[in-house]
Design a protein around this motif. Structure first.
Motif, mmCIF file in Angstrom:
data_model
loop_
_atom_site.group_PDB
_atom_site.id
_atom_site.type_symbol
_atom_site.label_atom_id
_atom_site.label_comp_id
_atom_site.label_asym_id
_atom_site.label_seq_id
_atom_site.Cartn_x
_atom_site.Cartn_y
_atom_site.Cartn_z
ATOM 1 N N LEU A 3 -14.806 27.693 7.933
ATOM 2 C CA LEU A 3 -13.933 27.645 8.292
ATOM 3 C C LEU A 3 -14.913 27.728 10.230
ATOM 4 O O LEU A 3 -15.683 28.225 9.921
ATOM 5 N N LEU A 4 -14.336 27.353 10.806
ATOM 6 C CA LEU A 4 -14.806 27.993 12.360
ATOM 7 C C LEU A 4 -14.128 28.989 12.633
ATOM 8 O O LEU A 4 -12.737 29.276 13.366
ATOM 9 N N PHE A 5 -14.726 30.368 13.734
ATOM 10 C CA PHE A 5 -13.556 31.604 13.816
ATOM 11 C C PHE A 5 -13.961 31.555 15.841
ATOM 12 O O PHE A 5 -15.177 30.576 16.465
ATOM 13 N N GLY A 6 -13.082 31.726 16.070
ATOM 14 C CA GLY A 6 -13.091 32.287 18.091
ATOM 15 C C GLY A 6 -12.597 33.091 18.079
ATOM 16 O O GLY A 6 -11.684 33.926 17.048
ATOM 17 N N ILE A 215 -5.288 35.787 13.579
ATOM 18 C CA ILE A 215 -5.494 37.282 12.659
ATOM 19 C C ILE A 215 -6.246 38.096 13.798
ATOM 20 O O ILE A 215 -6.840 37.950 14.796
ATOM 21 N N SER A 216 -5.304 39.086 13.624
ATOM 22 C CA SER A 216 -5.813 40.284 14.822
ATOM 23 C C SER A 216 -5.536 41.095 13.432
ATOM 24 O O SER A 216 -4.644 41.649 12.143
ATOM 25 N N GLY A 217 -5.739 42.630 14.049
ATOM 26 C CA GLY A 217 -4.970 44.043 13.731
ATOM 27 C C GLY A 217 -3.607 44.303 13.934
ATOM 28 O O GLY A 217 -3.327 43.399 15.692
ATOM 29 N N ILE A 218 -2.256 44.636 14.003
ATOM 30 C CA ILE A 218 -1.355 44.832 14.108
ATOM 31 C C ILE A 218 -0.506 45.868 13.942
ATOM 32 O O ILE A 218 -0.818 46.457 13.093
ATOM 33 N N GLU A 219 0.280 46.712 14.690
ATOM 34 C CA GLU A 219 0.765 47.778 14.842
ATOM 35 C C GLU A 219 2.317 46.862 14.200
ATOM 36 O O GLU A 219 2.306 45.659 15.286
ATOM 37 N N TYR A 220 3.466 47.464 13.415
ATOM 38 C CA TYR A 220 4.622 47.284 13.622
ATOM 39 C C TYR A 220 5.351 47.711 12.939
ATOM 40 O O TYR A 220 5.039 49.602 12.904
ATOM 41 N N GLY A 221 6.737 47.690 13.071
ATOM 42 C CA GLY A 221 8.035 48.694 12.826
ATOM 43 C C GLY A 221 8.973 48.111 12.244
ATOM 44 O O GLY A 221 8.981 46.218 11.398
ATOM 45 N N LEU A 241 -8.433 39.088 2.929
ATOM 46 C CA LEU A 241 -7.570 37.467 2.825
ATOM 47 C C LEU A 241 -9.174 36.897 3.650
ATOM 48 O O LEU A 241 -8.868 35.536 3.727
ATOM 49 N N MET A 242 -10.785 37.151 4.419
ATOM 50 C CA MET A 242 -11.284 35.898 3.866
ATOM 51 C C MET A 242 -12.061 35.773 2.704
ATOM 52 O O MET A 242 -12.461 34.321 2.395
ATOM 53 N N ARG A 243 -11.584 36.342 1.932
ATOM 54 C CA ARG A 243 -11.947 35.944 0.596
ATOM 55 C C ARG A 243 -11.396 35.703 0.311
ATOM 56 O O ARG A 243 -11.460 34.112 -0.802
ATOM 57 N N ALA A 244 -9.624 35.251 -0.133
ATOM 58 C CA ALA A 244 -8.503 34.268 -0.015
ATOM 59 C C ALA A 244 -9.417 32.770 0.150
ATOM 60 O O ALA A 244 -9.286 31.668 0.157
ATOM 61 N N LEU A 245 -9.535 32.954 2.101
ATOM 62 C CA LEU A 245 -10.295 31.740 2.794
ATOM 63 C C LEU A 245 -11.512 30.555 2.054
ATOM 64 O O LEU A 245 -11.079 29.542 2.201
ATOM 65 N N LEU A 268 -15.087 38.778 11.731
ATOM 66 C CA LEU A 268 -14.091 38.184 10.595
ATOM 67 C C LEU A 268 -15.214 37.649 10.163
ATOM 68 O O LEU A 268 -14.699 36.782 8.659
ATOM 69 N N GLN A 269 -15.673 36.459 11.161
ATOM 70 C CA GLN A 269 -17.182 35.573 10.401
ATOM 71 C C GLN A 269 -17.968 36.317 9.622
ATOM 72 O O GLN A 269 -17.911 35.292 8.942
ATOM 73 N N ALA A 270 -18.426 37.241 9.686
ATOM 74 C CA ALA A 270 -19.472 37.703 8.399
ATOM 75 C C ALA A 270 -18.543 38.129 7.384
ATOM 76 O O ALA A 270 -19.090 38.284 6.319
#
Length: 283
Positions: A3-6, A215-221, A241-245, A268-270
């Protein structure tokens, strides 16, 4: 690295705010990809597109883009549907000139219609766009995105079904949107793994070798997504998620949409590098 992260847009720390400046900053940061944001419309001529393509090739930074927000293939107004087709066509044409691999977009709102009706309308319009691009020799992938609100067409099954139906279409899986859309579920290693397994079984190596994630943090309702957050300020379980990927071995691009962009992209990359683990085939 599979995976390449950006970042979704030019990194915040880039003093040169142009697309070229963004590519150079991504390289300087040690990331591997950049998603150009055309969400307010595509304002790029052929000359600049050619310069971006050359710089991408020179640096090895891979590019995607996000198409305009004003795409809705289920609008009640025929002129808005036609405009949606033209926006996606124009974005894909510029993408090809710029060496961009894929166009991410939100396909439609339900507007009270059943998922089956909306699916048929999207397939009709998206097939028309895909056929026009193919006739031009344009192989840029079209990537409908999993969406963050129940009012928007685009849960995982719906998005994968589009890719199964139309050649040249693959999903953009936004894990944070799925987490928000499900009101806090889809946030564990097992759930992430089921998402990956489902998509791989449905689409095969054409997706496993060319995946695209947001991928990001997210607020939801109760109505789903409210806004993107920095990972540390969110309940999103990105390490799992990173472990699953990593275990699954999927290849492609992972684009960070957190407000702090490159800081969380690097995090995320780390986390992905630290995850280790065996390959999916060894499980």
């Amino acid at each position: 690295m599979p995976l390449l992260f950006g970042t979704a847009g030019v990194p915040l720390s880039a003093t040169d705010r142009s697309s070229q400046g963004g590519i150079r900053k991504i390289q300087e940061l040690g990331l591997g990809a950049l998603e150009l944001e055309f969400v307010q419309g595509v304002r790029m001529g052929e000359e600049k597109a050619g310069q971006i393509k050359q710089l991408s090739e020179d640096t090895g930074i891979r590019l995607s883009c996000h198409g305009p927000y004003w795409i809705n293939f289920n609008s009640r107004e025929a002129e808005k549907v036609a405009a949606s087709r033209e926006r996606l066509l124009h974005t894909a044409r510029v993408a090809r000139m710029a060496g961009i691999e894929a166009v991410v977009f939100h396909p439609a709102f339900y507007h009270g219609d059943s998922p089956e009706i909306v699916f048929k309308r999207i397939v009709q319009e998206l097939s028309s766009v895909r056929e026009a691009l193919t006739a031009e020799g344009n192989s840029v992938l079209l990537r409908p995105e999993t969406t963050g609100k129940p009012s928007q067409y685009g849960d995982l099954e719906e998005t994968v079904h589009l890719a199964q139906t139309i050649p040249g279409v693959l999903p953009c899986i936004d894990f944070s949107h799925l987490h928000a859309r499900s009101n806090g579920r889809l946030n564990s290693y097992d759930e992430f793994s089921r998402i990956l397994d489902f998509t791989a079984e449905a689409l095969g190596d054409s997706w496993v070798k060319r995946a695209h994630f947001h991928i990001s943090g997210i607020e939801y309702g109760l109505k789903g997504e409210k806004r993107h957050l920095v990972l540390r300020n969110s309940d999103f379980n990105y390490r799992e998620l990173m472990r699953a990927l990593r275990v699954f071995g999927v290849e492609g691009l992972a684009i960070c949409e957190s407000p702090n962009l490159e800081e969380d992209a690097l995090q995320l990359q780390a986390a992905y590098r630290d995850a280790g683990g065996v390959s999916h085939d060894e499980l």
